[in-house]
Design a protein around this motif. Sequence first.
Motif, PDB file in Angstrom:
ATOM      1  N   TRP A  42       3.123  -3.508   9.120  1.00  0.00           N
ATOM      2  CA  TRP A  42       3.327  -2.681   7.955  1.00  0.00           C
ATOM      3  C   TRP A  42       4.949  -2.423   7.883  1.00  0.00           C
ATOM      4  O   TRP A  42       5.428  -1.619   8.715  1.00  0.00           O
ATOM      5  CB  TRP A  42       2.537  -1.470   7.495  1.00  0.00           C
ATOM      6  CG  TRP A  42       1.187  -1.906   7.182  1.00  0.00           C
ATOM      7  CD1 TRP A  42       0.179  -1.966   8.075  1.00  0.00           C
ATOM      8  CD2 TRP A  42       0.623  -2.357   6.053  1.00  0.00           C
ATOM      9  NE1 TRP A  42      -1.086  -2.313   7.770  1.00  0.00           N
ATOM     10  CE2 TRP A  42      -0.783  -2.553   6.202  1.00  0.00           C
ATOM     11  CE3 TRP A  42       1.332  -2.656   4.766  1.00  0.00           C
ATOM     12  CZ2 TRP A  42      -1.498  -3.196   5.140  1.00  0.00           C
ATOM     13  CZ3 TRP A  42       0.506  -3.067   3.867  1.00  0.00           C
ATOM     14  CH2 TRP A  42      -1.194  -3.436   3.911  1.00  0.00           C
ATOM     15  N   ARG A  95      -2.038   6.525   7.043  1.00  0.00           N
ATOM     16  CA  ARG A  95      -3.253   6.379   6.544  1.00  0.00           C
ATOM     17  C   ARG A  95      -3.056   6.261   4.747  1.00  0.00           C
ATOM     18  O   ARG A  95      -2.288   6.818   4.227  1.00  0.00           O
ATOM     19  CB  ARG A  95      -4.213   7.738   6.705  1.00  0.00           C
ATOM     20  CG  ARG A  95      -4.721   7.707   7.930  1.00  0.00           C
ATOM     21  CD  ARG A  95      -5.629   9.140   8.054  1.00  0.00           C
ATOM     22  NE  ARG A  95      -4.663  10.341   7.507  1.00  0.00           N
ATOM     23  CZ  ARG A  95      -4.603  11.320   8.307  1.00  0.00           C
ATOM     24  NH1 ARG A  95      -5.315  11.600   9.569  1.00  0.00           N
ATOM     25  NH2 ARG A  95      -3.785  12.365   7.755  1.00  0.00           N
ATOM     26  N   GLU A  96      -3.666   5.367   4.373  1.00  0.00           N
ATOM     27  CA  GLU A  96      -3.548   5.054   2.972  1.00  0.00           C
ATOM     28  C   GLU A  96      -4.192   6.054   1.951  1.00  0.00           C
ATOM     29  O   GLU A  96      -5.002   6.870   2.261  1.00  0.00           O
ATOM     30  CB  GLU A  96      -4.402   3.599   2.450  1.00  0.00           C
ATOM     31  CG  GLU A  96      -4.150   3.388   1.062  1.00  0.00           C
ATOM     32  CD  GLU A  96      -4.722   1.654   0.984  1.00  0.00           C
ATOM     33  OE1 GLU A  96      -5.521   1.387   1.746  1.00  0.00           O
ATOM     34  OE2 GLU A  96      -4.489   1.196  -0.198  1.00  0.00           O
ATOM     35  N   PHE A 104       1.051   5.041   1.971  1.00  0.00           N
ATOM     36  CA  PHE A 104       0.790   5.408   3.181  1.00  0.00           C
ATOM     37  C   PHE A 104       1.143   6.836   3.248  1.00  0.00           C
ATOM     38  O   PHE A 104       2.040   7.099   2.612  1.00  0.00           O
ATOM     39  CB  PHE A 104       1.214   4.880   4.357  1.00  0.00           C
ATOM     40  CG  PHE A 104       0.399   3.549   4.952  1.00  0.00           C
ATOM     41  CD1 PHE A 104      -0.919   3.052   4.306  1.00  0.00           C
ATOM     42  CD2 PHE A 104       0.892   2.918   5.961  1.00  0.00           C
ATOM     43  CE1 PHE A 104      -1.313   1.913   4.746  1.00  0.00           C
ATOM     44  CE2 PHE A 104       0.135   1.787   6.536  1.00  0.00           C
ATOM     45  CZ  PHE A 104      -1.069   1.290   5.706  1.00  0.00           C
ATOM     46  N   LYS A 121       0.739  -0.980  -0.047  1.00  0.00           N
ATOM     47  CA  LYS A 121      -0.129  -0.064   0.098  1.00  0.00           C
ATOM     48  C   LYS A 121       0.812   1.318   0.030  1.00  0.00           C
ATOM     49  O   LYS A 121       2.349   1.127  -0.084  1.00  0.00           O
ATOM     50  CB  LYS A 121      -0.810  -0.119   1.248  1.00  0.00           C
ATOM     51  CG  LYS A 121      -2.141  -0.920   1.422  1.00  0.00           C
ATOM     52  CD  LYS A 121      -3.110  -0.962   2.516  1.00  0.00           C
ATOM     53  CE  LYS A 121      -4.030  -1.893   2.097  1.00  0.00           C
ATOM     54  NZ  LYS A 121      -4.941  -2.072   3.354  1.00  0.00           N
TER      55      LYS A 121
END
Lengths: 469, 321
Positions: free
Chosen positions: A337, A301-302, A296, A294
Amino acid sequence: MAPWRLIYNPKGDAADVVSYGAALAEGRIVGKYQLSNEELSDAVVIQSVKRKSIVAGADVSVDRKRAAQENIDVAFAPRQGRRGAKPLGSVFLSELMSNASPRFDAEERDVDEPAALLYTSGTTGKPKGVMLTHRNFISQCRDICAHIFPLYSSDRVVLVLPLYHVYGLANGLVAGIFFGCGLSMIPQYSPQTLLDSIREARATCLIAVPIMYNHLVTLSRRKKAEIPQSLRVSVSGGAPLPAETLKEFERVFDTRILEGYGLTETTSAVSLNESGEKYKPGSIGPAAPGVEMKVFDESDREVPDGNEGEIVIRGDVVTRGYWNLPEETAATIIDGWLHTGDLGYRDEDGYFFITDRKKDLIIRGGYNISPREVEEVLYSHHDIEEAAVIGVPDKRGEEIVKAFVVLKEGEQADEKSILEFCNQHLTGFKVPRSVEFRDSLPKNATGKVLHKELRGESSDEDRMITREG
Amino acid sequence: MAFGLFGKKKKVQGENGSGEFHSDQPMALGVMLEETVRKHKKKEALIYEGKTYSYQDVDQQANRVANGLKALGIQPGDRVAIMLPNIPEFAFSFFGIQKLGAVAVPFNTLYKGREIIHILNDSQARAVITLTNSANLFNEIKSDCPNFEHLILTGQRTLVFLEPDGAVNVQIVCGSSTFESGDDAFQKLGTVFVGVLNELGVEDAWYKHQGAVRVGGKKIANIIINEIENLYVINAVCFLDTLHTDDFFKVIYVTPELKDKAVEPMTSVHEVTGALPSLETFRDIFTRRLSEELGIEIEPGHLKRDEKFGYEKNRAVAYKT
């Protein structure tokens, strides 16, 4: 005590360097020859050579034809046998092995215990040991390789990348054994050796870095007839592969290149940009099955597709952390993560693109170089007041280390002596290629050197502080 | 499995060979090797310089390493460092360590002293498996690495360059009882070389322990001590003049980084003092200082009959293609 003998041999040759000591020792070893009963006293040999000479170990490859042309004398030192002379305080692996049984049932280990520690440089000084567990390695084989570049027991894989690096170790040696492949080992890379090995092993899979693909393409232009056509699939990683090199290599070697992206902390590959219809230039591809990837923002926060942020990775290939460094581990792996330090974005098709590096890390030929580690060596130089290093692209677009130095008042050290000093204390690839002398270095409000500014990029001081802090 | 992926031009044989023979759960790497061996016992695993090793061979060699390390007292969980190029011994060592349940710490073969010290101390590795010609490097740093107990050597990648009038090679073969210990031998030889260099005008030559005599950070002489039965075989090179290494690299291909490593920063008597001593001068000073340091007599001599036989035999091997 009998006097020592002095054997003086001022115009000897390379073979003499190998032979005198061995002869004197063998003469003394009980039962070796015993041709006569002459007393063999201690001896010292002082000798030099009458022409340029190389004494090479049995495992060093020397171009003997060229040596003859250059009038260089070459002698080979034999491989030491089990009972041969050995350096003080050591044991030979061969001796250890021959005295040991060939049977051993593997210890059952907790698969979340480390199988290996791989040392890698971060931005903050000394190399850190990345703990890679049994689960990490197996996941790289089963979840990633099996889906994005499956290997078969009929494959012959060329192991030219060093096995101490995660890419060669996880994707080459460990995956090769997992899938039951044949592995052709190359101890010392040269373009010709690699080409010869592909041909001789009828290799079906090559795992290499861009510079090697580049060399092979260059070599193929000169030696058209000799290009092996056996490669089924080739994997490139460590640095971006120029699209032209990729196309030409695929055409000349009749193969496909898959470009991988990964880190030591992810046991190598986590995404792959596959050539052909799905290929997107400049991308590192979509996330491989079995890993989540992903983007961030600063608050974890994505961000929406197309927006820049830090690339983060979660999955069974992600390291447990850095050996004995709980704080650094906690700062890098948050809620599972792994924060890669690479800045980039994801497009609407799920392909990732890297735009920049968050850390000031320098990457040369797939090896991380910590600016701090190089800077600490520079700071230990007597004449240097302040120092900073950055990565700059060389003519081929590879990153090289450049140093900025402020000298202490009245000191005169020049570029050559500073580079020599670095060379004494650092591995070659970490040694700066050039030094620029400055009266001062650009710094932010807290006194931190602004590497970005040295790289000639615009710097927004507030942003720098929040990013680096 | 993405079988169709590469099927366009080159079909893979034995498509069922893509690792399905392994159990479903994650397993330790040593167990993983054993599973592959059960499936592919006789199949080639490693190809190296024309030699092949089957999966069974690799397994047995790894087992020997595991048993060998165990005999040295290495236990599951202990760290064992590997500093090797891509040779079969890397694979044997890596999987031997896995079988034993120890932790492999492979690191860059180009690393230098302070980098290696950091890794050995940080990982607390108890053993290092490396090339024979790295022995000196590790002996030199051993006193800085308290956890490092076992130096395990393999392969032969010695590389020595010599030039007429530029480098002098000193070899000593003597009973090991000449010295109190290996450390004593290194120390006495170091003292002799520093003394000789001082006398030749190199005032700031220094020697710490085991290996290199330096001026500043640059190497000016190198001492290697080997042991065989009750003998010490000492091999040293001292640089009277600076080597022109570029000529040598025309006949040995090494990558730029490796080249840099092969040519550790060196200096010479000529470079430091501006004067090039003759080999005779070196010989006379060296023999005098050696005899003083060891309390021995030294007389001109030659090889005896038995030794000549060994000398010719060794020469033939050295020049054999």
